[in-house]
Write a protein that holds these residues in place. Sequence first.
Motif, PDB file in Angstrom:
ATOM      1  N   ALA A  49       0.928  -1.214   0.019  1.00 34.86           N
ATOM      2  CA  ALA A  49       0.069  -0.031   0.094  1.00 34.86           C
ATOM      3  C   ALA A  49       0.942   1.192   0.070  1.00 34.86           C
ATOM      4  N   CYS A  50       1.862   1.262   0.766  1.00 33.41           N
ATOM      5  CA  CYS A  50       2.598   2.350   0.997  1.00 33.41           C
ATOM      6  C   CYS A  50       3.518   2.674  -0.363  1.00 33.41           C
ATOM      7  N   MET A  51       3.769   1.669  -0.987  1.00 34.15           N
ATOM      8  CA  MET A  51       4.574   1.715  -2.427  1.00 34.15           C
ATOM      9  C   MET A  51       3.679   2.308  -3.515  1.00 34.15           C
ATOM     10  N   HIS A  52       2.369   2.018  -3.230  1.00 32.76           N
ATOM     11  CA  HIS A  52       1.463   2.625  -4.302  1.00 32.76           C
ATOM     12  C   HIS A  52       0.838   4.113  -3.945  1.00 32.76           C
ATOM     13  N   VAL A  53       1.254   4.818  -2.936  1.00 25.84           N
ATOM     14  CA  VAL A  53       0.659   6.096  -2.709  1.00 25.84           C
ATOM     15  C   VAL A  53       2.000   7.006  -2.553  1.00 25.84           C
ATOM     16  N   ARG A  54       1.488   8.158  -2.916  1.00 23.10           N
ATOM     17  CA  ARG A  54       2.597   9.311  -2.904  1.00 23.10           C
ATOM     18  C   ARG A  54       2.453  10.390  -1.784  1.00 23.10           C
ATOM     19  N   CYS A  55       1.952   9.904  -0.648  1.00 24.73           N
ATOM     20  CA  CYS A  55       1.786  10.838   0.592  1.00 24.73           C
ATOM     21  C   CYS A  55       2.985  11.339   0.915  1.00 24.73           C
ATOM     22  N   GLY A  56       3.935  10.288   1.641  1.00 22.70           N
ATOM     23  CA  GLY A  56       5.216  10.657   2.288  1.00 22.70           C
ATOM     24  C   GLY A  56       4.925  11.521   3.444  1.00 22.70           C
ATOM     25  N   PHE A  57       3.740  11.333   4.135  1.00 20.94           N
ATOM     26  CA  PHE A  57       3.594  12.116   5.224  1.00 20.94           C
ATOM     27  C   PHE A  57       4.518  11.606   6.237  1.00 20.94           C
ATOM     28  N   CYS A  58       5.024  10.505   6.006  1.00 26.13           N
ATOM     29  CA  CYS A  58       6.106   9.904   6.955  1.00 26.13           C
ATOM     30  C   CYS A  58       7.563  10.585   7.103  1.00 26.13           C
ATOM     31  N   ALA A  66      13.469   7.134   5.511  1.00 27.60           N
ATOM     32  CA  ALA A  66      12.235   7.562   6.013  1.00 27.60           C
ATOM     33  C   ALA A  66      11.326   6.129   5.933  1.00 27.60           C
ATOM     34  N   ALA A  67      10.188   6.287   6.485  1.00 23.60           N
ATOM     35  CA  ALA A  67       9.448   4.938   6.637  1.00 23.60           C
ATOM     36  C   ALA A  67       9.161   4.389   5.577  1.00 23.60           C
ATOM     37  N   LYS A  68       8.872   5.291   4.465  1.00 19.04           N
ATOM     38  CA  LYS A  68       8.548   4.754   3.100  1.00 19.04           C
ATOM     39  C   LYS A  68       9.542   3.988   2.455  1.00 19.04           C
ATOM     40  N   GLY A  69      10.866   4.591   2.554  1.00 19.66           N
ATOM     41  CA  GLY A  69      12.077   3.976   2.024  1.00 19.66           C
ATOM     42  C   GLY A  69      12.194   2.510   2.474  1.00 19.66           C
ATOM     43  N   ASN A  92       1.339   1.065  11.372  1.00 18.94           N
ATOM     44  CA  ASN A  92       2.321   1.174  12.589  1.00 18.94           C
ATOM     45  C   ASN A  92       3.632   0.764  11.997  1.00 18.94           C
ATOM     46  N   GLN A  93       4.046   1.728  11.181  1.00 17.26           N
ATOM     47  CA  GLN A  93       5.567   1.350  10.527  1.00 17.26           C
ATOM     48  C   GLN A  93       6.552   1.321  11.392  1.00 17.26           C
ATOM     49  N   SER A  94       6.542   1.988  12.661  1.00 11.23           N
ATOM     50  CA  SER A  94       7.773   1.671  13.515  1.00 11.23           C
ATOM     51  C   SER A  94       8.045   0.242  13.873  1.00 11.23           C
TER      52      SER A  94
HETATM   53  S1  SF4 Z   1       4.931   5.312   5.232  1.00 12.88           S
HETATM   54 FE1  SF4 Z   1       4.958   7.188   4.478  1.00 12.88          FE
HETATM   55  S2  SF4 Z   1       4.449   7.226   2.325  1.00 12.88           S
HETATM   56 FE2  SF4 Z   1       4.193   4.950   3.119  1.00 12.88          FE
HETATM   57  S3  SF4 Z   1       1.838   5.307   3.460  1.00 12.88           S
HETATM   58 FE3  SF4 Z   1       2.660   5.859   5.086  1.00 12.88          FE
HETATM   59  S4  SF4 Z   1       3.064   8.239   5.260  1.00 12.88           S
HETATM   60 FE4  SF4 Z   1       2.508   7.399   3.136  1.00 12.88          FE
END
Ligand code: SF4
Length: 375
Positions: free
Chosen positions: A13-22, A38-41, A80-82
């Motif tokens: 899901a993360c790879m298909h969005v461009r939010c980058g809020f993280c 960053a979390a996205k990376g 909960n990316q962390s």
């Molecule tokens: S980790 Fe960052 S880029 Fe990925 S879904 Fe969450 S906010 Fe968006």
Amino acid sequence: MERLEKYEDWARACMHVRCGFCRENCPAYNQLKLDSYAAKGKMTILYHLLRGRLQLDEAIAERVFACTSCGLCDIACGYNQSEAIHEMKSVLYNQGVSLPEGYMKISTKTRDSGNPYSADSHEGATILQSFPEAKLDTADYTLFLGCTQIYREDNEVKSLLHILRAAGISFRLPTEQVCCGSPAYRVGDESQAREQAKKISDLFTRMKSDNILVSCAGCYRMLSNDHDILLNQESKFKIIHAMEFLQELGQNNKLKIRPLNATITYHDPCHLSRHSGIYEAPRQVLSAIPEVKLVEMEWNRKFAKCCGAGGGFRAGKPDDAVAVAAKRVREAEATGASILATACPFCLRNLRDGAESINSKIKVETVESIVARLV
Ligand code: SF4
Ligand code: SF4
């Protein structure tokens, strides 16, 4: 790798969005300026590891371990990316991938000496036994002091003891110093962290302690949450953070606090705030000091920026950790406060180093040390 599979949907899901809020407030990205920090990376790395397009190696470890475990990405993102990043660290550690030296040293030092500073454990025992409260057989509370307090910040220990004595609290100290396991856990060494959790549980059981007072944010998160996960059982001990305890002492008029004519801003330690939900108690302790004016930094409470010390980052990338702290100090300066208060000895060390690195006039102190001066 199997334990990472449950995060595949999040990663996709993360790879298909461009939010980058993280990204923007992530201390690792903000300091090191590459998306892969960053979390996205990191989630992109996770996805390609699961697909077999990347292999666990030193380069991957360097990116994944550059994380303070602050949890700001969780707040920004909603996933909960962390937690996923923490699991990646454990997988890298367990697979024997060569980790950057600073992170690995935390693990080897804890394994070899029982604490992340390589201090002689007899030294810790001697320090504890020098206090009369270590000679007591019973008391209402047991005060657990972390390695940073015992081996690096003895003034913090004195402050805490002074407050508890002034309030007439019945408390005792252990006669031996045992690391809570947080440093090892945050760099993926969960077997040593589990070992430390068992030692702590045995210590409190031997002492017949039920109510445990803790004032380090990292120790608090471990004792109140992570030990249950590591030992796969619910803790039988009541873990109380010093901020909530001081708040209650103030409400019950157990402390006579002299006025302090100062403007103070408060830095939320990640392990105490985002990870444990304690936001208001330290603010109420500070606000209860007569004449203190409490002001907030732009990023506060669950959005508070990280000081840069956690997750092994201060050991793995020391200059970057201090640079992150210096940015937080600049935010504190912008409030006009003369004191930057926090509620964790590890945040204290990094913020103080950050303040020194930019010749800041702001005084960095813990809430306990401020209160101790006034009782
Ligand atoms: S980790 Fe960052 S880029 Fe990925 S879904 Fe969450 S906010 Fe968006
Ligand atoms: S936990 Fe903090 S340092 Fe780690 S990726 Fe998330 S925001 Fe960045």
